[in-house]
Design a protein around this motif. Structure first.
Motif: not given
Ligand code: SAM
Length: 327
Positions: A19, A160, A231
């Motif tokens: 990511n 994250s 997310k």
């Protein structure tokens, strides 16, 4: 010792580093716009408003001679703002190689274009690195401590998972001097979740942006269930198109406190504008930047849809406490 809990914070090619790569590639691929392209952007007034907010933060908290750490500095869009604040030293770090390259060009002046702008009055060091992956203090041993750390429109990329969020705050805390200031801007999780709850499905937006979630958080007890790793995909016309993470504000505040960073202020951008636009020195700056007309409802300048996007963001200021018990 504050770094003991990070022994296991290496990621290999796991999801969070994939990511981070996605985010870096997105920003690296964004090319520099000409002045004409910039002025034609559908969000030009929003960009100007964002610049005004960052300028106000810098003018409020920077002092002449300060050493500044700009985390996720991007293409160096804030270099001139720091120059105006007459800082003494600047270190900019960003994960996107293309952005650091542009930042370097902006700092040095473009030799090909025989750019004649005045040189910046402070020395600078520009580094390409992931600010949320590992300790930064070893690289910056000779540069620290900093008087100010700035992280504009970027801290949410650390949310994250818990290890990355902690590493971000550990880095900031380790590099700031006691009494130093941490300023920044990021999405306002409360507003995003409110919009999601009001939405029909898992998406919402207007003519200039959309936000899209994979999972339905609207009816969950949020965000106590998931402090990290929520997310969503954020698309902003002519600016952003990548995965981002919700930063529940109470989690941010509590985690920052663990790293001796005390919240001094936070304001949604709407509130920020209401509070500072009336102050003569900042009204004048807004007039020069051209983001807003006589009032913020003047749609000949900032459109309603752009003003709606501004509501998705907040500004924050934290202070590095001198907690001798931990040292
Ligand atoms: N701070 C700049 C500004 O205000 O113009 C750039 C903001 S841009 C919206 C977000 C920046 O965060 C991008 O330049 C991106 O490369 C950077 N970024 C994202 N994740 C990062 C990471 N893990 N480490 C360093 N920089 C990161």
């Amino acid at each position: 010792p504050r770094f003991n809990s990070f022994g296991d914070s290496h990621y290999g090619e796991d999801e969070s580093s994939r990511n981070a790569r996605k985010v870096a590639d997105h920003y690296s691929a964004r090319s520099n716009q000409t002045l004409e392209e910039r002025e034609a952007s559908p969000i030009i007034h929003l960009k100007k408003l964002n610049n005004w907010i960052k300028s106000v933060l810098i003018q409020l908290y920077a002092r002449a001679g300060d050493a500044v750490l700009d985390l996720a500095c991007g293409k160096g869009g804030d270099l001139i703002k720091w120059d105006k604040a007459r800082i003494g030293y600047y270190v900019g770090i960003d994960i996107a190689e293309g952005s650091i390259k542009d930042c370097r060009t902006r700092y040095n002046g473009d030799a090909d274009l025989q750019q004649r702008r005045k040189k910046f009055s402070f020395p600078a060091r520009l580094i390409c690195a992931d600010c949320y992956d590992a300790r930064l203090d070893q690289y910056l041993y000779d540069d620290a401590p900093f008087d100010i750390c700035s992280c504009q429109f970027a801290l949410h990329y650390s949310w994250s998972n818990e290890a990355r969020a902690r590493q971000a705050l550990a880095n900031i805390s380790a590099l700031l001097r006691p009494g130093g200031t941490f300023i920044g801007t990021m999405p306002d999780a409360n507003v995003i979740i409110k919009r999601l709850r009001e939405a029909e499905g898992l998406e919402f937006g207007n003519s200039v942006y959309w936000v899209s979630f994979d999972e339905d958080y609207s009816d969950k007890k949020f965000p106590s269930s998931r402090p990290f790793g929520i997310k969503y995909k954020f698309h902003l016309e002519d600016a952003v198109d990548c995965p981002e993470w919700i930063v529940p504000f109470h989690v941010f505040k509590a985690l920052a406190e663990e790293y001796d960073l005390e919240l001094v202020m936070t304001k949604n951008f709407h509130e920020f504008v209401n509070e500072y636009l009336g102050k003569p020195e900042f009204t004048e700056l807004m007039r020069r930047l051209g983001a807003l007309g006589d009032g913020r409802h003047d749609h000949s300048t900032l459109s309603k849809d752009e003003w709606d996007v501004a509501y998705l963001y907040l500004a924050y200021v934290l202070r590095r406490e001198d907690n001798h018990l931990q040292n």
